[in-house]
Design an enzyme around this catalytic site. Structure first.
Site, PDB file in Angstrom:
ATOM      1  N   SER A  93       0.824  -1.197   0.000  1.00  8.58           N
ATOM      2  CA  SER A  93       0.000   0.000   0.000  1.00  8.58           C
ATOM      3  C   SER A  93       0.866   1.258   0.000  1.00  8.58           C
ATOM      4  CB  SER A  93      -0.968  -0.058   1.190  1.00  8.58           C
ATOM      5  OG  SER A  93      -2.062   0.798   0.995  1.00  8.58           O
ATOM      6  N   ASP A 116      -5.437  -4.129  -2.418  1.00 10.40           N
ATOM      7  CA  ASP A 116      -4.403  -3.688  -1.488  1.00 10.40           C
ATOM      8  C   ASP A 116      -3.624  -4.874  -0.907  1.00 10.40           C
ATOM      9  OD1 ASP A 116      -2.990  -2.532   0.672  1.00 10.40           O
ATOM     10  OD2 ASP A 116      -4.557  -1.033   0.957  1.00 10.40           O
TER      11      ASP A 116
END
Length: 313
Positions: A57, A171
């Protein structure tokens, strides 16, 4: 690693004294990830040579930009951000599985930083994502750097999933918030991880809901309208007892994901203990509070200095 002279960034020049080499693992955590900038600044200023980076991320974003040797450009840009600038970088979407497309921010960063193939970066770099269908952890080590970053930051509910080749990716923090695995065979002197979900600091900052555009705005308006209907016509407003703040949809989603990621992080780190662990408080800022770059970068520097001081380095 690639010795291609057309690589998008120059390789570091070796010094007479061999530096201590580092594999750096950058965790997930929204705007708290700006602390990664301070961590990297402290390491490089104190003679450590980062030779491998993995990130999930925001960790993948900062790590990739550093690998492209453009971290100071990014730091200067993010230090100039104000609240309205951050909101303008969000591109709302309708009828898609996410509040924002994520295309605007990636386009801005591509223009600011310049894109290149991961294979041409001067240090080993891995962005970690999650396969939406198989739920597998995916290590992105080739292809365009900002495609890998966009996949790794595809936070559920916030950004839409990203199509990368034949896969639909989310993610990386969903399966590995502190991805130490990609660095285990790098052969460097130290493995340093930055966990953005560290113990809370004594004075929590503004709640996430204050940082989100309009998270409870309509609920508040409706509440005021209902209160007005209950007033005697022409009379003053009736006194109302204070109402506790109710969490919004994204508040609940972020807290839920954070709880899940904290558990995964503990399990991962119990299996692979790093040489140095730098903890950034999980309540240091809200998810979207990128306008607080200065204090977060300084926080990263301070926590890195403290972590190495505890080791006597």
């Amino acid at each position: 690693m690639n010795d291609n002279p057309s690589a998008c960034a120059d390789r570091p020049t070796p010094t007479a004294a061999a530096p201590i080499t580092v594999s750096l693992v950058l965790g997930s955590g929204g705007a708290r990830g700006l602390a990664h900038i301070g961590v990297i600044q402290w390491l490089t200023e104190n003679g450590y040579q980062i030779r491998a980076i993995s990130g999930a991320s925001i960790g993948a974003l900062v790590g990739g930009i550093y690998a492209a040797r453009k971290l100071e450009v990014y730091a200067e840009w993010v230090l100039a951000l104000e609240r309205m600038h951050v909101l303008r970088l969000l591109d709302p979407t309708f009828g898609r599985p996410g509040l924002f497309k994520g295309e605007r921010i990636i386009s801005v960063l591509r223009e600011l930083i310049g894109d290149c193939a991961i294979e041409d970066l001067p240090i080993a770099y891995t962005a970690v994502a999650t396969d939406m269908h198989s739920r597998e952890e995916v290590w992105l080590r080739e292809g365009q750097m900002f495609d890998a970053i966009r996949a790794s930051i595809a936070t559920p509910l916030v950004f839409t999933p990203f199509r990368h080749g034949r896969r639909t990716l989310l993610d990386g923090a969903l399966v590995n918030p502190v991805p130490i695995g990609p660095t285990l065979e790098a052969g460097n002197d130290l493995t340093v991880i930055v966990d953005l979900s560290g113990p809370a600091q004594p004075q929590p900052t503004a709640a996430t809901s204050e940082a989100l555009p309009g998270s409870n705005r309509y609920k508040q308006r409706i509440g005021r309208f209902i209160d007005s209907l209950q007033r005697p016509r022409g009379g003053p407003p009736r006194p109302q007892p204070p109402r506790p703040a109710e969490p919004g949809l994204l508040d609940v989603a972020f807290v839920s994901m954070q709880a899940m990621q904290d558990t995964i992080s503990k399990l991962r780190l119990s299996a692979y203990a790093p040489d140095v662990q730098i903890d950034i408080p999980g309540n240091a800022c809200g998810f979207f509070e990128f306008w607080r770059a200065e204090e977060l970068i300084e926080l990263g520097r301070e926590r890195t200095a403290q972590a190495f001081e505890r080791l006597g380095r």
